[in-house]
Structure formats: structure tokens, C-alpha cells
Motif scaffolding. Structure first.
Motif, mmCIF file in Angstrom:
data_model
loop_
_atom_site.group_PDB
_atom_site.id
_atom_site.type_symbol
_atom_site.label_atom_id
_atom_site.label_comp_id
_atom_site.label_asym_id
_atom_site.label_seq_id
_atom_site.Cartn_x
_atom_site.Cartn_y
_atom_site.Cartn_z
ATOM 1 N N GLN A 1 1.344 -7.192 12.748
ATOM 2 C CA GLN A 1 2.339 -6.147 12.108
ATOM 3 C C GLN A 1 2.757 -5.574 13.220
ATOM 4 O OE1 GLN A 1 3.338 -5.868 9.002
ATOM 5 N NE2 GLN A 1 2.304 -7.798 8.081
ATOM 6 N N SER B 1 1.155 8.380 8.300
ATOM 7 C CA SER B 1 1.606 7.126 7.545
ATOM 8 C C SER B 1 1.187 7.412 6.073
ATOM 9 C CB SER B 1 0.747 5.756 7.711
ATOM 10 O OG SER B 1 -0.837 6.138 7.432
ATOM 11 N N ARG B 2 1.954 6.535 5.082
ATOM 12 C CA ARG B 2 1.750 6.908 3.616
ATOM 13 C C ARG B 2 0.290 6.740 3.364
ATOM 14 N NH1 ARG B 2 4.766 6.887 -1.142
ATOM 15 N NH2 ARG B 2 3.665 5.540 -2.816
ATOM 16 N N HIS B 3 -0.481 5.784 3.914
ATOM 17 C CA HIS B 3 -1.870 5.850 3.331
ATOM 18 C C HIS B 3 -2.652 6.670 3.914
ATOM 19 C CE1 HIS B 3 -1.182 1.775 2.115
ATOM 20 N NE2 HIS B 3 -0.661 1.418 2.955
ATOM 21 N N VAL B 4 -2.512 7.468 4.970
ATOM 22 C CA VAL B 4 -3.313 8.557 5.457
ATOM 23 C C VAL B 4 -2.769 9.822 4.732
ATOM 24 C CG1 VAL B 4 -3.406 10.124 7.449
ATOM 25 C CG2 VAL B 4 -3.243 7.934 7.757
ATOM 26 N N ILE C 1 -2.204 9.659 1.417
ATOM 27 C CA ILE C 1 -2.647 9.620 0.113
ATOM 28 C C ILE C 1 -4.217 9.910 0.185
ATOM 29 C CG2 ILE C 1 -3.244 7.671 -1.479
ATOM 30 C CD1 ILE C 1 -0.520 6.510 -1.061
ATOM 31 N N ARG C 2 -4.761 9.313 1.404
ATOM 32 C CA ARG C 2 -6.317 9.531 1.506
ATOM 33 C C ARG C 2 -6.456 11.419 1.560
ATOM 34 N NH1 ARG C 2 -6.773 4.629 5.483
ATOM 35 N NH2 ARG C 2 -7.032 2.953 3.938
#
Length: 102
Positions: free
Chosen positions: A11, A22-25, A27-28
Motif C-alpha cells: 500500500q 489517519s481515520r483509524h487513529v 477512531i481509536r
């Protein structure tokens, strides 16, 4: 996507302009903050006699309850919590409006 030796695809690095997370960070972090707020509320409700530390809605309910069943102590503490929340929102608004966007 780039291709490495051996035919494996990797990737590309995420585009993090201006230090954005980032979106994942995000959200966490939101999940951790929500859990922390819940833990603080449990401790506050159990140790402060029904006052909430992070949820103004709970304090408004307690304020209404103190009016329905006349309880001056509960009314004073719930009013203080709601007023403190309002002052915090006002101060935060002033600070954010004075700062530069971004």
C-alpha cells in the motif's frame, strides 16, 4: 500501488498533509476518550453523590430531580456543574475564535 520484487503489492504511504491523523487513529482515539469519560463518570457518580463529571445531560436531569423532590444540596451541586460547563464552553469558544483556522 507499487510492486516490490517477488510480485508482492504494498500500500502507498497515507497522505498526511499538515500532520493530520489517519481515520483509524482518530477512531481509536475517540473510543479511548469515550471510555475514559465513562470511567470518570462512574467514579464521579459513585463518589460525589450523583453528580456527573463529563455529561451535562446527566447534571440537567439531576437539577430537574432536585426541583421535583426539593433537595437544596442536589440543586446547588447540579447547578454548579451546569454553570461550570457553560463557562467552559464560553471560554473555549473565545479561545477558538481568537485562534487562526487550521
Amino acid at each position: 500501488m507499487s510492486t516490490e520484487a517477488g510480485g508482492l503489492q504494498t500500500q502507498p504511504a497515507p497522505d498526511l498533509r499538515d500532520g493530520a491523523l489517519s481515520r483509524h487513529v482518530v477512531i481509536r482515539l475517540l473510543l479511548v476518550l469515550a471510555a475514559a469519560a465513562g470511567c470518570v463518570d462512574v467514579m464521579a457518580v459513585s463518589r460525589l453523590g450523583g453528580r456527573f463529571a463529563s455529561v451535562v445531560t446527566g447534571n440537567l436531569i439531576q437539577l430537574g430531580r432536585s426541583i421535583a423532590i426539593p433537595n437544596r444540596h442536589l440543586a446547588a451541586s447540579a447547578s454548579t456543574a451546569v454553570a461550570s460547563y457553560a463557562v467552559g464552553v464560553a471560554m473555549g469558544t473565545v479561545v477558538l475564535r481568537a485562534s487562526r483556522p487550521g
